[in-house]
Design a protein around this motif. Structure first.
Motif, PDB file in Angstrom:
ATOM      1  N   ARG A 128       1.997  11.689  -7.094  1.00 32.73           N
ATOM      2  CA  ARG A 128       1.772  12.212  -5.748  1.00 32.73           C
ATOM      3  C   ARG A 128       2.549  11.404  -4.713  1.00 32.73           C
ATOM      4  NH1 ARG A 128      -3.632  15.278  -4.844  1.00 32.73           N
ATOM      5  NH2 ARG A 128      -4.346  15.770  -6.941  1.00 32.73           N
ATOM      6  N   LEU A 129       2.576  10.089  -4.882  1.00 33.69           N
ATOM      7  CA  LEU A 129       3.320   9.253  -3.946  1.00 33.69           C
ATOM      8  C   LEU A 129       4.813   9.555  -4.025  1.00 33.69           C
ATOM      9  CD1 LEU A 129       3.137   6.987  -1.847  1.00 33.69           C
ATOM     10  CD2 LEU A 129       3.511   5.345  -3.714  1.00 33.69           C
ATOM     11  N   GLY A 130       5.302   9.826  -5.231  1.00 33.97           N
ATOM     12  CA  GLY A 130       6.708  10.186  -5.379  1.00 33.97           C
ATOM     13  C   GLY A 130       7.036  11.467  -4.635  1.00 33.97           C
ATOM     14  N   ILE A 131       6.157  12.449  -4.729  1.00 34.28           N
ATOM     15  CA  ILE A 131       6.381  13.711  -4.009  1.00 34.28           C
ATOM     16  C   ILE A 131       6.287  13.487  -2.508  1.00 34.28           C
ATOM     17  CG2 ILE A 131       5.486  16.033  -3.627  1.00 34.28           C
ATOM     18  CD1 ILE A 131       4.625  16.029  -6.561  1.00 34.28           C
ATOM     19  N   ALA A 132       5.334  12.642  -2.091  1.00 30.25           N
ATOM     20  CA  ALA A 132       5.231  12.319  -0.669  1.00 30.25           C
ATOM     21  C   ALA A 132       6.528  11.690  -0.165  1.00 30.25           C
ATOM     22  CB  ALA A 132       4.056  11.369  -0.440  1.00 30.25           C
ATOM     23  N   THR A 133       7.095  10.785  -0.942  1.00 30.76           N
ATOM     24  CA  THR A 133       8.353  10.145  -0.559  1.00 30.76           C
ATOM     25  C   THR A 133       9.474  11.173  -0.458  1.00 30.76           C
ATOM     26  OG1 THR A 133       7.637   8.136  -1.720  1.00 30.76           O
ATOM     27  CG2 THR A 133       9.970   8.298  -1.132  1.00 30.76           C
ATOM     28  N   ALA A 134       9.506  12.095  -1.410  1.00 28.75           N
ATOM     29  CA  ALA A 134      10.547  13.130  -1.411  1.00 28.75           C
ATOM     30  C   ALA A 134      10.435  14.045  -0.207  1.00 28.75           C
ATOM     31  CB  ALA A 134      10.464  13.942  -2.700  1.00 28.75           C
ATOM     32  N   MET A 135       9.231  14.217   0.321  1.00 32.66           N
ATOM     33  CA  MET A 135       9.000  15.142   1.427  1.00 32.66           C
ATOM     34  C   MET A 135       9.115  14.488   2.804  1.00 32.66           C
ATOM     35  SD  MET A 135       8.676  18.114   0.191  1.00 32.66           S
ATOM     36  CE  MET A 135       8.214  18.905   1.739  1.00 32.66           C
ATOM     37  N   THR A 164       0.840  -1.202   0.000  1.00 35.82           N
ATOM     38  CA  THR A 164       0.000   0.000   0.000  1.00 35.82           C
ATOM     39  C   THR A 164       0.876   1.253   0.000  1.00 35.82           C
ATOM     40  OG1 THR A 164      -0.118   0.207   2.408  1.00 35.82           O
ATOM     41  CG2 THR A 164      -1.737  -1.232   1.343  1.00 35.82           C
ATOM     42  N   GLY A 165       0.262   2.385  -0.351  1.00 37.86           N
ATOM     43  CA  GLY A 165       1.001   3.633  -0.333  1.00 37.86           C
ATOM     44  C   GLY A 165       1.553   3.948   1.043  1.00 37.86           C
ATOM     45  N   ARG A 166       0.737   3.737   2.080  1.00 43.71           N
ATOM     46  CA  ARG A 166       1.194   4.019   3.446  1.00 43.71           C
ATOM     47  C   ARG A 166       2.356   3.103   3.827  1.00 43.71           C
ATOM     48  NH1 ARG A 166      -3.379   3.810   6.254  1.00 43.71           N
ATOM     49  NH2 ARG A 166      -3.563   6.054   6.639  1.00 43.71           N
ATOM     50  N   ASP A 199       1.949   9.330   7.306  1.00 48.69           N
ATOM     51  CA  ASP A 199       0.607   9.913   7.245  1.00 48.69           C
ATOM     52  C   ASP A 199       0.650  11.422   7.042  1.00 48.69           C
ATOM     53  OD1 ASP A 199      -1.440   7.778   7.584  1.00 48.69           O
ATOM     54  OD2 ASP A 199      -0.239   7.338   9.354  1.00 48.69           O
ATOM     55  N   GLU A 200       1.673  12.062   7.586  1.00 49.99           N
ATOM     56  CA  GLU A 200       1.787  13.512   7.409  1.00 49.99           C
ATOM     57  C   GLU A 200       1.972  13.875   5.942  1.00 49.99           C
ATOM     58  OE1 GLU A 200       3.744  14.372  11.832  1.00 49.99           O
ATOM     59  OE2 GLU A 200       4.973  14.540  10.024  1.00 49.99           O
ATOM     60  N   VAL A 201       2.826  13.128   5.235  1.00 50.04           N
ATOM     61  CA  VAL A 201       3.052  13.468   3.822  1.00 50.04           C
ATOM     62  C   VAL A 201       1.904  12.969   2.946  1.00 50.04           C
ATOM     63  CG1 VAL A 201       5.552  13.599   4.052  1.00 50.04           C
ATOM     64  CG2 VAL A 201       4.499  11.416   3.401  1.00 50.04           C
ATOM     65  N   LEU A 202       1.214  11.906   3.360  1.00 49.09           N
ATOM     66  CA  LEU A 202       0.012  11.497   2.627  1.00 49.09           C
ATOM     67  C   LEU A 202      -1.033  12.607   2.669  1.00 49.09           C
ATOM     68  CD1 LEU A 202      -0.324   7.769   3.747  1.00 49.09           C
ATOM     69  CD2 LEU A 202       0.013   8.563   1.395  1.00 49.09           C
ATOM     70  N   ASP A 203      -1.176  13.243   3.824  1.00 46.47           N
ATOM     71  CA  ASP A 203      -2.080  14.390   3.928  1.00 46.47           C
ATOM     72  C   ASP A 203      -1.602  15.537   3.042  1.00 46.47           C
ATOM     73  OD1 ASP A 203      -3.873  13.254   5.705  1.00 46.47           O
ATOM     74  OD2 ASP A 203      -2.789  13.936   7.481  1.00 46.47           O
ATOM     75  N   LEU A 204      -0.291  15.772   3.040  1.00 50.02           N
ATOM     76  CA  LEU A 204       0.277  16.878   2.273  1.00 50.02           C
ATOM     77  C   LEU A 204      -0.049  16.761   0.793  1.00 50.02           C
ATOM     78  CD1 LEU A 204       2.233  19.377   2.179  1.00 50.02           C
ATOM     79  CD2 LEU A 204       4.071  17.723   1.760  1.00 50.02           C
ATOM     80  N   VAL A 205       0.019  15.539   0.243  1.00 56.66           N
ATOM     81  CA  VAL A 205      -0.185  15.363  -1.199  1.00 56.66           C
ATOM     82  C   VAL A 205      -1.600  14.904  -1.543  1.00 56.66           C
ATOM     83  CG1 VAL A 205       2.254  14.840  -1.497  1.00 56.66           C
ATOM     84  CG2 VAL A 205       0.627  12.943  -1.261  1.00 56.66           C
ATOM     85  N   GLY A 206      -2.474  14.820  -0.560  1.00 55.81           N
ATOM     86  CA  GLY A 206      -3.859  14.461  -0.840  1.00 55.81           C
ATOM     87  C   GLY A 206      -4.085  12.996  -1.149  1.00 55.81           C
ATOM     88  N   LEU A 207      -3.226  12.118  -0.644  1.00 55.83           N
ATOM     89  CA  LEU A 207      -3.351  10.683  -0.931  1.00 55.83           C
ATOM     90  C   LEU A 207      -3.918   9.894   0.241  1.00 55.83           C
ATOM     91  CD1 LEU A 207      -0.320   9.245  -2.965  1.00 55.83           C
ATOM     92  CD2 LEU A 207      -2.726   9.297  -3.603  1.00 55.83           C
ATOM     93  N   GLN A 208      -4.322  10.565   1.311  1.00 60.39           N
ATOM     94  CA  GLN A 208      -4.804   9.837   2.482  1.00 60.39           C
ATOM     95  C   GLN A 208      -5.977   8.915   2.148  1.00 60.39           C
ATOM     96  OE1 GLN A 208      -4.006   8.379   5.522  1.00 60.39           O
ATOM     97  NE2 GLN A 208      -3.234  10.421   6.005  1.00 60.39           N
TER      98      GLN A 208
END
Length: 298
Positions: A135-142, A89-91, A109-118
């Protein structure tokens, strides 16, 4: 700040990057633009220590990426659509990265919220669309809350709403004082997103600076005009020292003029007008002017 100084990469007979120098300032979004084969991705890979330069340096806040003890906390990067285990899963993907990097699991979870993937946090990666993978790539980068973000074509796969979301996100991150470097082919979007641009072609720097300054380096304002007497109007315009050319749709395009100026010429010449429209140069026009005829170096 990102500083690229006299950067060169030679692959046998191909010089992918040729004595390239530019800077990317903190607190601003910088667009990294160029035709296919211009050396953009090679430059980004050298900046991230994935390719060794033939000459020159690429540093982030005065250090090479490979010399950073904990780079995930300083630099976040996405060079292609996110890759993850198809059955994870993404999380879970983000939590694995957190564990490997010594980051607290809550960052997932913080970056999932940031990129709207929650809402898709529990969905397996194999079910993610290309836009969701971006979006997941950006979440990983952040995950490491870095001060520098480097993205290569981050809007690929995003719908118009997603592109607007991306624009707002990156502008917001820059507004927090972060350094944001974005490579993209979406020139109309970059005109809205970027504060500064760096334009390269054939591995060389063509132009850099604030978007407003770069737009000013292109052709001046132009006016589109339609008339039942194009010959008379063309002659009158040329007598004013202005450049005019006929378009395929029957209109005339007057370069370096304002609508009121062209209207005045037509009035004095007694020429009837059916259209008089002022047009401003955009980033795509300037880009095409600056990069025209600049093939890859061999």
């Amino acid at each position: 700040m990102i500083a690229v100084e006299n950067l060169t990469k030679q692959y046998r007979r191909l010089r992918a990057v040729d004595d390239l120098s530019f800077t990317v300032r903190a607190g601003r979004v910088t667009g990294f633009l160029g035709p296919n084969g211009a050396g953009k991705t090679t430059t980004l890979r050298m900046l991230l220590g994935l390719v060794t330069p033939t000459a020159g340096t690429a540093t982030i806040d005065g250090r090479r990426y490979v010399d950073m003890a904990d780079p995930i906390r300083h630099v976040g990067a996405v060079l292609e659509a996110s890759s993850a285990h198809r059955g994870r899963t993404g999380r879970d993907h983000l939590r694995v990265v957190c564990q490997a990097a010594g980051l607290p699991a809550r960052r997932a979870d913080e970056v999932l919220d940031l990129v709207g993937l929650q809402p898709a946090a529990q969905r397996k990666f194999k079910g993610y669309s290309l836009g969701m993978r971006q979006r997941l790539g950006i979440a990983t980068a952040m995950l490491g809350d870095p001060g520098v973000l480097i993205l290569d074509e981050p809007a690929n796969g995003l719908d118009p709403e997603g592109i607007r979301w991306m624009r707002d996100l990156l502008k917001g991150l820059a507004g927090e004082g972060r350094t944001v470097l974005v490579s993209s082919h979406l020139l109309a979007e970059m005109q809205h997103l970027a504060d500064d641009v760096v334009i390269v072609a054939a591995g060389r720097l063509i132009q850099q600076g604030p978007v407003t300054d770069v737009l000013g380096s292109g052709q001046a304002a132009q006016v589109r005009v339609r008339t039942p007497e194009p010959g008379r109007l063309t002659e009158a315009i040329e007598q004013e020292g202005l450049q005019v050319r006929g378009e395929a749709d029957g209109s005339l395009l007057v370069i370096g003029a304002e609508a009121a100026q062209v209207g005045g010429v037509a009035f004095r010449a007694g020429v009837e007008l059916h259209e008089l429209t002022g047009e401003r140069v955009d980033l795509e026009q300037v880009f095409l002017e600056l990069t025209a005829g600049k093939a890859a170096i061999r």
